[in-house]
Design an enzyme around this catalytic site. Structure first.
Site, PDB file in Angstrom:
ATOM      1  N   GLY A 164       0.838  -1.189   0.000  1.00  0.00           N
ATOM      2  CA  GLY A 164       0.000   0.000   0.000  1.00  0.00           C
ATOM      3  C   GLY A 164       0.873   1.239   0.000  1.00  0.00           C
ATOM      4  O   GLY A 164       2.032   1.198   0.439  1.00  0.00           O
ATOM      5  N   GLN A 208       3.004  10.020   1.462  1.00  0.00           N
ATOM      6  CA  GLN A 208       4.295   9.327   1.388  1.00  0.00           C
ATOM      7  C   GLN A 208       5.082   9.702   0.133  1.00  0.00           C
ATOM      8  O   GLN A 208       6.273   9.418   0.039  1.00  0.00           O
ATOM      9  CB  GLN A 208       4.096   7.799   1.417  1.00  0.00           C
ATOM     10  CG  GLN A 208       3.567   7.293   2.747  1.00  0.00           C
ATOM     11  CD  GLN A 208       3.446   5.788   2.740  1.00  0.00           C
ATOM     12  OE1 GLN A 208       2.452   5.243   2.267  1.00  0.00           O
ATOM     13  NE2 GLN A 208       4.468   5.097   3.232  1.00  0.00           N
ATOM     14  N   CYS A 219       6.553  -0.081   7.141  1.00  0.00           N
ATOM     15  CA  CYS A 219       6.095   1.083   6.386  1.00  0.00           C
ATOM     16  C   CYS A 219       7.204   1.521   5.439  1.00  0.00           C
ATOM     17  O   CYS A 219       8.364   1.591   5.844  1.00  0.00           O
ATOM     18  CB  CYS A 219       5.739   2.210   7.358  1.00  0.00           C
ATOM     19  SG  CYS A 219       5.131   3.697   6.542  1.00  0.00           S
ATOM     20  N   LEU A 220       6.842   1.810   4.192  1.00  0.00           N
ATOM     21  CA  LEU A 220       7.855   2.237   3.221  1.00  0.00           C
ATOM     22  C   LEU A 220       8.520   3.546   3.647  1.00  0.00           C
ATOM     23  O   LEU A 220       9.616   3.852   3.206  1.00  0.00           O
ATOM     24  CB  LEU A 220       7.222   2.410   1.828  1.00  0.00           C
ATOM     25  CG  LEU A 220       6.709   1.119   1.169  1.00  0.00           C
ATOM     26  CD1 LEU A 220       6.035   1.433  -0.156  1.00  0.00           C
ATOM     27  CD2 LEU A 220       7.839   0.120   0.966  1.00  0.00           C
ATOM     28  N   GLU A 238      -3.047   2.606   5.620  1.00  0.00           N
ATOM     29  CA  GLU A 238      -3.003   3.688   4.624  1.00  0.00           C
ATOM     30  C   GLU A 238      -3.913   4.853   5.018  1.00  0.00           C
ATOM     31  O   GLU A 238      -3.555   6.011   4.818  1.00  0.00           O
ATOM     32  CB  GLU A 238      -3.373   3.160   3.233  1.00  0.00           C
ATOM     33  CG  GLU A 238      -2.482   2.044   2.704  1.00  0.00           C
ATOM     34  CD  GLU A 238      -0.996   2.315   2.868  1.00  0.00           C
ATOM     35  OE1 GLU A 238      -0.566   3.484   2.776  1.00  0.00           O
ATOM     36  OE2 GLU A 238      -0.254   1.351   3.105  1.00  0.00           O
TER      37      GLU A 238
END
Ligand code: ZN
Length: 177
Positions: free
Chosen positions: A46, A51, A91-92, A134
């Site tokens: 996601g 982001q 989490c990216l 998200e």
């Protein structure tokens, strides 16, 4: 294929409460496609607009193994939830860190697609927790905010260690609060 720069904690844009999106035009389609390219390239399930530096209520999700079941979410909101489930998350925007938090087990989501068409989605399991992750981003909330007090302290130490071992100018020390 266009890859967007993923903003990394503690970038302040990750703390912004995002605005609703009302123009269902080519620019939105482009944003969603670029976000999807970026998500797949980073092997995430996601990605939320803040982001990639866009403060609008937009996210893309794909929890399928085949990586071809993308869901576009515009102005999503959770209208019903039930149960509690442990959720191991990463989490990216916080690369290298994973921990377990609690999420609602089952949710019902209302959102619009890329054309502005409203739809409802009932989700459980991985899809449910991914959507919750998200949607948190759209309110400036990160999964580490949901850690217990003890785990949060471990995270803070981890961030400090990252910053000092990288000795990078663009990775400041963890925020105080
Ligand atoms: Zn995230």
């Amino acid at each position: 294929m266009a890859l967007l720069d993923i903003r990394i904690f503690p970038d302040p844009i990750l703390r912004v409460r995002c605005e609703s999106y009302s123009e269902f035009d080519g620019a939105l389609q482009q944003l969603l496609d670029d976000m999807a390219d970026t998500m797949y390239h980073a092997e995430g399930i996601g990605l939320a607009a803040p982001q990639v530096g866009v403060v609008h209520r937009v996210a893309v999700i794909d929890v399928s193994k085949s990586r071809d079941e993308r869901i576009n979410l515009v102005n999503p909101k959770i209208v019903w939830s039930a149960g509690v489930t442990p959720s191991e998350e990463g989490c990216l925007s916080i690369p290298g860190y994973r921990d377990s938090i609690k999420r609602a087990q089952e949710i019902v989501l209302e959102a619009q697609n890329e054309c502005g068409k409203e739809f409802e989605l009932r989700a459980s399991g991985l899809l449910s927790v991914c959507i919750q992750h998200e949607l948190d981003h759209l309110d400036g909330v990160l999964f580490v905010d949901r850690l217990s007090r003890v785990k949060r302290e471990l995270f803070r130490r981890w961030i400090k260690k990252q910053a000092s071992s990288n000795r990078s100018e663009d990775l400041p020390l963890a925020e105080e609060d």
